[in-house]
Scaffold this active site. Structure first.
Site, PDB file in Angstrom:
ATOM      1  N   ASN A 160      -0.023   1.883  -6.742  1.00 28.89           N
ATOM      2  CA  ASN A 160      -0.866   1.270  -7.760  1.00 28.89           C
ATOM      3  C   ASN A 160      -0.395   1.563  -9.230  1.00 28.89           C
ATOM      4  OD1 ASN A 160      -2.079   3.616  -7.887  1.00 28.89           O
ATOM      5  ND2 ASN A 160      -4.149   2.977  -8.138  1.00 28.89           N
ATOM      6  N   GLU A 256      -4.967  14.116  -6.370  1.00 25.70           N
ATOM      7  CA  GLU A 256      -5.822  13.140  -6.990  1.00 25.70           C
ATOM      8  C   GLU A 256      -6.133  11.981  -5.736  1.00 25.70           C
ATOM      9  OE1 GLU A 256      -3.824  12.661 -11.456  1.00 25.70           O
ATOM     10  OE2 GLU A 256      -2.960  11.327  -9.969  1.00 25.70           O
ATOM     11  N   CYS A 290      -8.135   3.891  -9.034  1.00 25.56           N
ATOM     12  CA  CYS A 290      -9.074   5.058  -8.701  1.00 25.56           C
ATOM     13  C   CYS A 290     -10.031   5.014  -9.558  1.00 25.56           C
ATOM     14  CB  CYS A 290      -8.283   6.416  -8.308  1.00 25.56           C
ATOM     15  SG  CYS A 290      -7.621   6.955 -10.092  1.00 25.56           S
TER      16      CYS A 290
HETATM   17  P1  NAP Z   1      -1.908   6.341   0.316  1.00 21.39           P
HETATM   18  O1  NAP Z   1      -1.777   5.374   1.634  1.00 21.39           O
HETATM   19  O2  NAP Z   1      -2.537   7.569   0.560  1.00 21.39           O
HETATM   20  O3  NAP Z   1      -0.370   6.761  -0.043  1.00 21.39           O
HETATM   21  C1  NAP Z   1      -0.148   7.598  -1.087  1.00 21.39           C
HETATM   22  C2  NAP Z   1       1.279   8.266  -0.807  1.00 21.39           C
HETATM   23  O4  NAP Z   1       1.367   8.948   0.214  1.00 21.39           O
HETATM   24  C3  NAP Z   1       2.492   7.196  -0.817  1.00 21.39           C
HETATM   25  O5  NAP Z   1       3.729   7.608  -1.204  1.00 21.39           O
HETATM   26  C4  NAP Z   1       2.596   7.251   0.865  1.00 21.39           C
HETATM   27  O6  NAP Z   1       3.828   6.820   1.382  1.00 21.39           O
HETATM   28  C5  NAP Z   1       2.344   8.767   0.951  1.00 21.39           C
HETATM   29  N1  NAP Z   1       2.182   9.278   2.401  1.00 21.39           N
HETATM   30  C6  NAP Z   1       1.465   8.531   3.385  1.00 21.39           C
HETATM   31  N2  NAP Z   1       1.206   9.541   4.581  1.00 21.39           N
HETATM   32  C7  NAP Z   1       1.922  10.670   4.223  1.00 21.39           C
HETATM   33  C8  NAP Z   1       1.919  11.751   5.038  1.00 21.39           C
HETATM   34  N3  NAP Z   1       1.622  11.906   6.328  1.00 21.39           N
HETATM   35  N4  NAP Z   1       2.715  12.849   4.182  1.00 21.39           N
HETATM   36  C9  NAP Z   1       3.111  12.686   2.926  1.00 21.39           C
HETATM   37  N5  NAP Z   1       2.885  11.704   2.199  1.00 21.39           N
HETATM   38  C10 NAP Z   1       2.280  10.688   2.866  1.00 21.39           C
HETATM   39  O7  NAP Z   1      -2.442   5.768  -0.909  1.00 21.39           O
HETATM   40  P2  NAP Z   1      -2.348   4.302  -1.600  1.00 21.39           P
HETATM   41  O8  NAP Z   1      -2.880   3.322  -0.771  1.00 21.39           O
HETATM   42  O9  NAP Z   1      -0.837   4.289  -2.160  1.00 21.39           O
HETATM   43  O10 NAP Z   1      -3.206   4.447  -2.795  1.00 21.39           O
HETATM   44  C11 NAP Z   1      -4.566   4.152  -3.121  1.00 21.39           C
HETATM   45  C12 NAP Z   1      -5.354   5.198  -3.136  1.00 21.39           C
HETATM   46  O11 NAP Z   1      -4.906   6.348  -3.905  1.00 21.39           O
HETATM   47  C13 NAP Z   1      -6.829   4.932  -3.260  1.00 21.39           C
HETATM   48  O12 NAP Z   1      -7.740   5.894  -2.417  1.00 21.39           O
HETATM   49  C14 NAP Z   1      -6.930   5.629  -4.709  1.00 21.39           C
HETATM   50  O13 NAP Z   1      -8.427   5.751  -4.880  1.00 21.39           O
HETATM   51  C15 NAP Z   1      -6.046   6.701  -4.843  1.00 21.39           C
HETATM   52  N6  NAP Z   1      -5.743   7.126  -6.026  1.00 21.39           N
HETATM   53  C16 NAP Z   1      -6.315   8.078  -6.754  1.00 21.39           C
HETATM   54  C17 NAP Z   1      -5.853   8.349  -7.938  1.00 21.39           C
HETATM   55  C18 NAP Z   1      -6.528   9.428  -8.624  1.00 21.39           C
HETATM   56  O14 NAP Z   1      -5.761   9.927  -9.717  1.00 21.39           O
HETATM   57  N7  NAP Z   1      -7.655  10.224  -8.325  1.00 21.39           N
HETATM   58  C19 NAP Z   1      -5.092   7.657  -8.610  1.00 21.39           C
HETATM   59  C20 NAP Z   1      -4.285   6.542  -7.888  1.00 21.39           C
HETATM   60  C21 NAP Z   1      -4.843   6.170  -6.546  1.00 21.39           C
HETATM   61  P3  NAP Z   1       3.814   5.400   2.157  1.00 21.39           P
HETATM   62  O15 NAP Z   1       3.645   4.320   0.853  1.00 21.39           O
HETATM   63  O16 NAP Z   1       5.316   5.409   2.658  1.00 21.39           O
HETATM   64  O17 NAP Z   1       2.936   5.402   3.204  1.00 21.39           O
HETATM   65  O1  G3H Z   2      -5.539   4.688 -10.137  1.00 21.51           O
HETATM   66  C1  G3H Z   2      -5.605   5.836 -10.614  1.00 21.51           C
HETATM   67  C2  G3H Z   2      -5.280   5.946 -12.146  1.00 21.51           C
HETATM   68  O2  G3H Z   2      -4.833   7.267 -12.373  1.00 21.51           O
HETATM   69  C3  G3H Z   2      -6.399   5.191 -12.954  1.00 21.51           C
HETATM   70  O3  G3H Z   2      -5.791   5.256 -14.211  1.00 21.51           O
HETATM   71  O4  G3H Z   2      -8.165   4.754 -15.452  1.00 21.51           O
HETATM   72  O5  G3H Z   2      -5.705   4.205 -16.418  1.00 21.51           O
HETATM   73  O6  G3H Z   2      -6.362   2.923 -14.705  1.00 21.51           O
HETATM   74  P1  G3H Z   2      -6.437   4.342 -15.237  1.00 21.51           P
END
Ligand code: NAP
Ligand code: G3H
Length: 482
Positions: A160, A256, A290
């Site tokens: 994202n 995160e 997030c």
């Molecule tokens: P995701 O599916 O968990 O993927 C995140 C990253 O992890 C991608 O680069 C993915 O690669 C990689 N990955 C997947 N399986 C892995 C494994 N077994 N080992 C190591 N890496 C692996 O998350 P997303 O869909 O990209 O992002 C959405 C989520 O992120 C939401 O839940 C959101 O709340 C959270 N998020 C949190 C924050 C925060 O600051 N708290 C900020 C942004 C997003 P692939 O794409 O190749 O699978």
């Molecule tokens: O998706 C998670 C990002 O860290 C959120 O950043 O609050 O600036 O959109 P933002």
């Protein structure tokens, strides 16, 4: 600068200052209209081994370079990002269906982040501590404490914010003297590889920043358990984050993860401004943040007037293609849209009142608002990562706090009120990383500490905090003979 990383939409990985292909590849299609954005390498384990060995060999010289020289390279990188906003924004809009305004803002914000990081790095200081500070010790010992790099940082970023959430790991790691391996999300990798090209062009030495693309489900476990990875800086879903935390063993990490940020609206809130703020917080980039507002906890007495304001602002949202500057754009893929639809259907099935939305065209979901959501519905607890917002009516502040804290997540919560005592009393009782008062949840400004409790993560990001996390205190003790 971007020519050598790609030929005919076939992208390569940055390895020791060169762009290299892999035998296996992955096609990346646009969530907007399914056009082919490009093809990225799916790195094998053997190739990953070479990358990790190269990152290890390159780190020492980088760590020995003066911090002010490292900072100059980061400043150049920020300037290059600023010069390429329009070019990068078009790629991002196509690859992750984020609206033009948000893409532009993400890139400019990242340039500011890198500049601030470069300057913060110059303030990295150690300390000296006398032994006699501790009871029973004399003045005959001094500990010289210096900040040293941890080694190789594995930066894993989500789809994202492919530029910002890659750079927010890379830049603090680099200024701290680490080498970095970036493993971007597969959808978003092309934007992230462009960021790597900018670091390369700015003068980051060969091997100090390398990239590894490939599906996390195939290469991820191998990378996070590799013996030469010294730090994992991960942003993504709670499911993957917890999995990594279990298998990675004794490697320090920042996680995160997901969130279910609540907006608590009290009776004395400025309802007009709260309504506007909450809609912006819930629906920008279609709720794929997030920190999106993912539930409203409103005191029943003001719920009806809040709904009027929410509806007024939702009607102003443009829905459609990111290139047309719509705020609500297609979700990242069909399975993400299927999941959001499941939550909508469950809420309808359990008797929630649909106020608007529940319209879907493929992976585009229109902004959806529900009233009378109750705690037996999945929408009250699960993170949709899409444009659907539940209103849970509560009778008083105590009930709002109880429901807010019952979530498995603890990223941020907003409290809307004119009473500063209530605001602080509530803030003290909320189990989250950040409480926002009269403001929607958000990460920035990026030098603020950013963390989550419970399933929202561990460790603290934020420029100074990220640098501290990815460096360690090394003590050298001098014994002075009398
Ligand atoms: P995701 O599916 O968990 O993927 C995140 C990253 O992890 C991608 O680069 C993915 O690669 C990689 N990955 C997947 N399986 C892995 C494994 N077994 N080992 C190591 N890496 C692996 O998350 P997303 O869909 O990209 O992002 C959405 C989520 O992120 C939401 O839940 C959101 O709340 C959270 N998020 C949190 C924050 C925060 O600051 N708290 C900020 C942004 C997003 P692939 O794409 O190749 O699978
Ligand atoms: O998706 C998670 C990002 O860290 C959120 O950043 O609050 O600036 O959109 P933002």
């Amino acid at each position: 600068m971007f020519h050598s990383m790609c030929e005919d939409k076939i992208y390569k990985n940055l390895f020791n200052g060169d762009w290299v292909a892999s035998t296996n590849t992955i096609d990346v299609f646009s969530p907007v209209d399914n056009n082919l954005v490009g093809t990225i390498p799916a790195m094998s384990k053997d190739e990953a081994n070479l990358v990790i060995a190269n990152s290890k060999a390159s780190q020492k010289d980088w760590a020995n370079m003066a911090i002010s020289s490292r900072a100059s390279i980061l400043h150049k990188c920020a300037a290059l990002l600023d010069e390429n906003v329009d070019y990068l924004s078009v790629i991002m809009q196509n690859e992750i269906a984020k609206d033009k305004h948000s893409c532009d803002a993400e890139i400019k914000r990242t340039a500011d982040f890198i500049r601030f990081t470069a300057d913060a790095g110059k303030n990295l200081e150690g300390e000296t501590i006398g032994a006699d500070n501790f009871p029973g010790f004399k003045k005959n010992k001094i500990s010289f404490v210096t900040k040293v790099p941890v080694g190789i940082v594995l930066a894993i970023s989500p789809f994202n914010y492919p530029i910002n959430l890659s750079a927010s790991k890379i830049a603090p790691a680099l200024i701290g003297g680490n080498s970095v391996i970036l493993k971007p999300s597969t959808q978003g990798a092309i934007s992230a590889l462009h960021l790597a090209a900018i670091f390369h062009e700015a003068g980051v030495p060969h091997g100090v920043l390398n990239t590894i693309t490939g599906r996390g489900s195939e290469i991820g476990d191998y990378l996070v358990t590799h013996k030469d990875i010294n730090f994992i800086n991960f942003t993504g879903s709670t499911e993957v984050g917890k999995h990594i935390a279990v298998i990675a063993g004794m490697v320090p990490m920042i996680m995160e993860l997901g969130g279910k940020d609540a907006a608590i609206v009290l009776c004395d809130a400025d309802i007009e401004s709260a309504g506007k703020d909450i809609v912006a917080g819930a629906f920008s980039y279609s709720g794929q943040r997030c920190t999106a507002v993912k539930r409203i906890l409103v005191i029943n007495d003001v719920a009806d007037s809040l709904i009027i304001e929410l509806m007024k602002n939702i009607k102003l949202l443009k829905v459609g293609a990111p290139q047309d500057d719509c705020e609500v754009t297609p979700l990242i893929d069909n399975s993400a849209a299927d999941y959001v639809q499941e939550l909508i259907d469950d809420a309808l099935h359990h008797g929630a009142t649909l106020l608007c939305g529940n319209k879907r065209i493929n992976n585009l979901i229109y902004p959806t608002l529900f009233d009378n959501v109750t705690t037996d519905m999945r929408l009250a607890w699960e993170e949709p990562f899409g444009p659907v917002l539940p209103i849970i009516r509560v009778k008083n502040i105590e009930e709002a706090i109880i429901i807010a804290n019952r979530s498995e997540y603890g990223l941020q919560t907003s409290v809307y009120t004119k009473n500063i005592d209530d605001a602080f009393n509530i803030a003290n009782q909320l189990d989250v990383g950040t409480v926002q008062i009269n403001n929607k949840p958000e990460r920035g400004p990026d030098h603020f500490p950013f963390s989550g409790t419970k399933s929202s993560g561990m460790g603290t990001q934020g420029i100074k905090y990220s640098i501290e996390a990815m460096t360690r205190s090394k003590a050298t003790v001098l014994l002075i003979n009398p």
